[in-house]
Write an enzyme that holds these catalytic residues in place. Structure first.
Site, PDB file in Angstrom:
ATOM      1  CE  LYS A  43      -1.453 -23.563 -24.809  1.00 39.75           C
ATOM      2  NZ  LYS A  43      -1.402 -24.390 -26.010  1.00 39.75           N
ATOM      3  CB  SER A  50       2.146 -25.612 -25.996  1.00 40.85           C
ATOM      4  OG  SER A  50       0.903 -26.246 -26.153  1.00 40.85           O
TER       5      SER A  50
END
Length: 144
Positions: free
Chosen positions: A102, A65
């Site tokens: 993230k 990701s």
């Protein structure tokens, strides 16, 4: 995969000096330099990589990701839990009782955890966002 991380371990608070030779010349990424082999002493990797050693951890990335940020599956991240996260920091956050890596964005509509891969959704925590630590360095291994 969600882009989880696993904690590998805390960096030891008492470590021996790990000296690695430092070249006096930069290494060109274009044409090779005709410069001779010159080295200028050693650098302590602990001092170079760690902002606050007692609050530093190494985590291993599982997933893709964050590939747009140059963070790949299997990379190891140096995380400092003593730093206050700011907008744009890559962070380790707690989402659904799991750690994830993230990019933190702080907007008017509230905090978001953005992946750096368009195949994954933006995470908008329904409750308070818990940032576990701020990523300071990515150790990306090139030789397998």
């Amino acid at each position: 995969m969600f882009g989880r991380v696993e904690v590998v371990g805390q960096v030891a608070t008492e470590t021996a000096l790990v000296g690695v030779p430092v070249a006096t010349e930069s290494v060109p990424a274009g044409w090779p330099s005709p410069a001779a082999d010159y080295f200028d002493g050693d650098v302590d990797l602990n001092e170079h990589l760690l902002v606050n050693r007692p609050a530093s951890f190494i985590v291993r990335v599982a997933g893709d990701s964050m590939i747009g940020a140059g963070i790949f599956d299997g990379d190891e991240l140096v995380v400092d839990r003593s730093l206050d996260p700011v907008d744009g920091d890559v962070v380790i956050a707690v989402v659904d009782n799991e750690l994830t890596v993230k990019t933190l964005h702080l907007g008017e509509s509230g905090p978001e955890l953005r992946p750096e891969n368009p195949a994954y959704p933006v995470i908008r925590p329904a409750t308070d966002l818990r940032v576990w630590g701020v990523v300071t360095t990515c150790l990306h291994h090139l030789h397998h």
